[in-house]
Design an enzyme around this catalytic site. Structure first.
Site, short mmCIF file in Angstrom:
data_model
loop_
_atom_site.label_atom_id
_atom_site.label_comp_id
_atom_site.label_asym_id
_atom_site.label_seq_id
_atom_site.Cartn_x
_atom_site.Cartn_y
_atom_site.Cartn_z
N HIS A 153 0.83 -1.21 0.00
CA HIS A 153 0.00 0.00 0.00
C HIS A 153 0.86 1.25 0.00
CE1 HIS A 153 -4.24 -1.52 1.30
NE2 HIS A 153 -3.65 -2.36 0.47
N TYR A 210 -9.40 5.60 7.25
CA TYR A 210 -9.56 5.94 8.66
C TYR A 210 -10.57 7.09 8.72
CZ TYR A 210 -5.28 3.31 9.85
OH TYR A 210 -4.33 2.33 10.04
N PRO A 218 -4.79 0.26 18.71
CA PRO A 218 -4.55 -0.27 17.37
C PRO A 218 -4.53 0.76 16.24
CG PRO A 218 -6.79 -0.76 18.08
CD PRO A 218 -6.09 -0.17 19.26
N LYS A 223 0.59 -0.39 15.08
CA LYS A 223 2.01 -0.47 15.48
C LYS A 223 2.36 -1.70 16.32
CE LYS A 223 3.52 2.98 13.34
NZ LYS A 223 3.94 2.44 12.05
N TYR A 239 3.72 6.42 10.15
CA TYR A 239 2.87 5.30 9.71
C TYR A 239 3.71 4.21 9.04
CZ TYR A 239 -1.39 2.89 8.38
OH TYR A 239 -2.39 1.96 8.28
C1 PHB Z 1 -6.43 -4.27 10.63
O1 PHB Z 1 -6.42 -4.53 9.42
O2 PHB Z 1 -6.85 -5.07 11.47
C2 PHB Z 1 -5.94 -2.93 11.05
C3 PHB Z 1 -5.39 -2.09 10.11
C4 PHB Z 1 -4.93 -0.84 10.48
C5 PHB Z 1 -5.04 -0.45 11.79
C6 PHB Z 1 -5.57 -1.30 12.74
C7 PHB Z 1 -6.02 -2.54 12.37
O3 PHB Z 1 -4.62 0.79 12.13
#
Ligand code: PHB
Ligand code: APR
Length: 391
Positions: A72, A202, A294, A298, A386
């Site tokens: 990505h 997000y 989450p 990280k 990130y």
């Molecule tokens: C996930 O795919 O479970 C996931 C992806 C990004 C995040 C948290 C969880 O920031």
């Protein structure tokens, strides 16, 4: 029984450490509370930093990740009903992330361990006892197959997660714990439907946070922020999809494909760090020493960088007979840990609705997000964190 490094816990930290040590000829045994199937059944995050990808390659388990992982180049931030893209390569000198589930990382590491003939003792339950790590000859006692065993070793690696026995074995006065519990949880579902968008979304909305993630082009992982008191049994799949839809922009709402959930659960959010991470001949790594919320994914990446530092230090000890790496382990790791803690806390604070904080909080978040996506400096800071800070 005798080995050089006794590893407590066979999650991603323990398994990756085992392979890194093995690559340098350092013997190790893993003691895992659960069965292998149980460990593989836990659904966790799935975004790998380049540092983590490189470590998987370093231990020779990069094949499937390279074939099936999704590279990505950016993420989308949704606020005030519109999406804005953060482009990683242009902001970080070419860096990207790889979407590849923690379950797959674990599966690949387990297979490599088995192929190498390394010993993992599964289903030791709560029997593990750590002894003598403040002296020169530590050992680990455990029960397996109805018998008591003693594993003598040079070092113990506590890779047994937040609820493990390792951190709990340290005398209270020798450890400091820093903790923040967030007043909401994430309700997540996994479903065999194509992801709503090619990249992760997000979302900051006045109904709360949402995240659109994925495991593959045919498997999606979605989350919505929910109050802490919420029970997963009270959330039908339909109720979940409706809530998620209500937090998306019109185009995504239109494109969202729904279907039956394969997994559905609620996870609390916590920031936690234990200092130091070394006690004599016991070294903590991964979730045993720190938890991040989450947002930003990280957790697994920090676990991977911890064990890289630890294996380097152990290789230095056995190869060059120098204790410098081991002596600096805690300080070195914690510098990186605290930066990831800061980023995860910041991103969580920016994206979620905090109960009891009025409309002004929403307005301030929107202003920060507007600044973030329009300022090169702010976007760069976000992107750099990130994709992962350098080791
Ligand atoms: C996930 O795919 O479970 C996931 C992806 C990004 C995040 C948290 C969880 O920031
Ligand atoms: N004895 C032996 N094993 C134990 C014990 C114990 N007393 N207690 C816990 N374990 C095992 C757990 O069953 C688990 O398999 O230790 C393992 C710890 O694994 P994780 O909790 O996955 O922690 P870690 O390997 O550090 O990985 C960190 O993975 O769990 C995610 O969110 C976490 O993404 C982060 C990363």
């Amino acid at each position: 029984m005798r080995t050089q490094v006794a590893i407590i816990g066979g999650g991603p930290s323990g398994l990756l450490l085992g392979q890194l040590l093995h690559k340098h000829g350092i013997a190790n045994v893993i003691l895992e509370r659960q069965s292998a199937d149980y460990v593989l059944g836990r659904i966790r995050a799935g975004v790998l930093e380049q540092v983590t990808v490189d470590l998987m390659e370093e231990v020779g388990v990069g094949g499937r990740m390279r074939a099936e992982g999704l590279v990505h180049d950016g993420v989308e931030l949704l606020f005030k009903g519109a999406r804005h893209r953060i482009d990683f390569p242009s902001l970080t000198g070419g860096k990207t992330v790889t979407v590849y589930g923690q379950t797959e990382v674990t599966r690949d590491l387990m297979a490599a361990r088995e192929a190498a003939g390394l010993q993992t003792v599964y289903e030791v339950g709560d029997s593990v006892r750590l002894e003598g790590f403040d002296g020169t000859s530590p050992s680990v006692r455990f029960r397996h197959g109805g018998q008591e065993h003693e594993l003598q070793c040079d070092f113990i690696a506590g890779c047994d997660g937040y609820h493990g026995v390792s951190r709990a074995s340290v005398p209270k006065g020798a450890i400091r714990e820093f903790e923040k519990v967030y007043p909401f949880g994430w309700l997540g579902i996994l479903a065999d439907v194509p992801p709503v968008s090619e990249e992760l979304i997000y979302a900051n909305t006045d109904r709360g946070f949402a995240l659109c993630s994925m495991r593959s082009p045919t498997r999606s992982r979605y989350y919505v922020q929910v109050p802490l008191e919420e029970k997963v049994e009270d959330w039908s799949d339909d109720a979940f999809w409706n809530e998620l839809r209500g937090r998306l922009d019109p185009e995504a709402r239109e494109r969202l494909v729904t279907g039956p959930s394969i997994e559905k659960s609620i996870a609390p959010l916590r920031s936690f760090v234990a200092e130091p991470m070394r006690f004599g001949r016991l070294f903590l790594a991964g979730d045993a020493a720190h938890i991040v919320p989450p947002t930003g994914a990280k957790g697994l990446n920090l676990a991977a960088s911890d064990v890289k530092y630890l294996s380097d230090a152990l290789v230095e000890h056995y190869g060059e007979r120098s204790a410098a790496g081991l002596d600096h382990y805690s300080e070195r790791v914690l510098r990186r840990v605290w930066k990831a803690e800061r980023f995860s806390w910041w991103f969580t604070s920016l994206m979620h609705k905090f109960p009891g904080e009025g409309e002004i909080a929403q307005k301030l978040q929107e202003a920060e997000l507007d600044y973030l996506v329009n300022s090169k400096a702010a976007s760069t800071a976000m992107a750099e964190n990130y994709v992962g800070l350098p080791l």
